[in-house]
Design an enzyme around this catalytic site. Structure first.
Site, mmCIF file in Angstrom:
data_model
loop_
_atom_site.group_PDB
_atom_site.id
_atom_site.type_symbol
_atom_site.label_atom_id
_atom_site.label_comp_id
_atom_site.label_asym_id
_atom_site.label_seq_id
_atom_site.Cartn_x
_atom_site.Cartn_y
_atom_site.Cartn_z
ATOM 1 N N TYR A 282 0.836 -1.195 0.000
ATOM 2 C CA TYR A 282 0.000 0.000 0.000
ATOM 3 C C TYR A 282 0.872 1.246 0.000
ATOM 4 C CZ TYR A 282 -4.199 -2.644 1.386
ATOM 5 O OH TYR A 282 -5.253 -3.507 1.438
ATOM 6 N N TYR B 86 -0.408 -9.896 0.620
ATOM 7 C CA TYR B 86 0.640 -9.307 1.461
ATOM 8 C C TYR B 86 0.614 -9.943 2.852
ATOM 9 C CZ TYR B 86 -3.210 -6.268 3.103
ATOM 10 O OH TYR B 86 -4.399 -5.775 3.591
ATOM 11 N N ARG C 225 -2.667 -11.974 3.584
ATOM 12 C CA ARG C 225 -4.022 -11.627 3.154
ATOM 13 C C ARG C 225 -4.250 -12.098 1.720
ATOM 14 N NH1 ARG C 225 -7.529 -8.215 4.605
ATOM 15 N NH2 ARG C 225 -8.788 -10.055 4.253
ATOM 16 N N HIS D 213 -10.617 -3.148 -0.954
ATOM 17 C CA HIS D 213 -11.504 -2.558 0.055
ATOM 18 C C HIS D 213 -12.535 -1.663 -0.641
ATOM 19 C CE1 HIS D 213 -8.907 -3.677 3.527
ATOM 20 N NE2 HIS D 213 -7.934 -3.577 2.637
HETATM 21 FE FE LIG Z 1 -6.075 -4.642 2.695
#
Ligand SMILES: [Fe+2]
Length: 201
Positions: free
Chosen positions: A73, A112, A122, A127
């Site tokens: 991210y 990740y 994950r 999202h």
């Molecule tokens: Fe996430």
């Protein structure tokens, strides 16, 4: 947790002007470009936002955020040792049309590690946040990809009741796929009722 009561001013007032959401906001392959195209597999994610009676909900602000293709991210708290992509921000938004349809162009997010336990990774996910008529009517959830082997191991996905987990997994769609450009995925979001999409908030 402090409940915030919704008064008439919260549920009737405009939250954002439609002018502030442009078409480019829904194209994550473009909205973060600095010196080229983002790396990774381009995908199209589209679907409808529906009420419990199957009625499409127009004018719903849909926002997405996600990791890049490497599973990283753009956020200072993300210290995963994977490369940032200078041409990918990982955030986008659009407003549903008259048929309740939203559509994003993006890059397939990578898995990740998140440190919850040994080898906690994950699954690939995006999202989603949806705003109804006010800031008080926000719903947040995650969309997953079909066939991901990490789904069976992910405590966050498994926290959703077994009978509704499938509602969080997008369908691969050859209809939404664009020849020579990107694979398509369909993810309908149902806000209420028996088939309601499980939400985080
Ligand atoms: Fe996430």
């Amino acid at each position: 947790m402090i409940p915030l009561p919704q008064s008439l001013s919260e549920i009737t007032g405009p939250v954002y002007g439609h002018d502030s959401v442009t078409g480019d906001d829904a194209d994550l392959t473009r909205n973060g470009r600095r010196n080229g195209e983002p790396l990774g597999e381009r995908i199209i994610v589209t679907g409808r936002v529906l009420g419990d009676d199957g009625r499409p909900l127009p004018d719903t602000l849909v926002e997405v955020w996600q990791a890049n293709a490497g599973g990283r991210y753009v956020h200072k708290s993300d210290q995963h040792d994977a490369p940032l992509d200078p041409n990918f921000l990982g955030g986008g938004r659009c407003v549903t049309d008259a048929n309740g349809v939203y559509r994003f162009l993006t890059i397939k997010p990578g898995a990740y590690p998140w440190g919850n336990h040994t080898n906690a990774w994950r699954p690939n996910h995006i999202h989603f946040s949806l705003f109804g008529p006010s800031l008080m009517t926000r719903l947040v959830t995650q969309m997953y990809f079909p066939g991901d082997p990490l789904l069976a191991l992910d405590p966050i996905f498994l926290a959703t009741p077994a009978e509704t987990r499938h509602l969080l997994i997008a369908d691969f769609s050859i209809d939404a796929t664009e020849s020579g450009y990107a694979l398509g995925y369909k993810f309908d979001i149902v806000l209420r009722g028996r088939n309601a999409t499980p939400m985080e908030a």
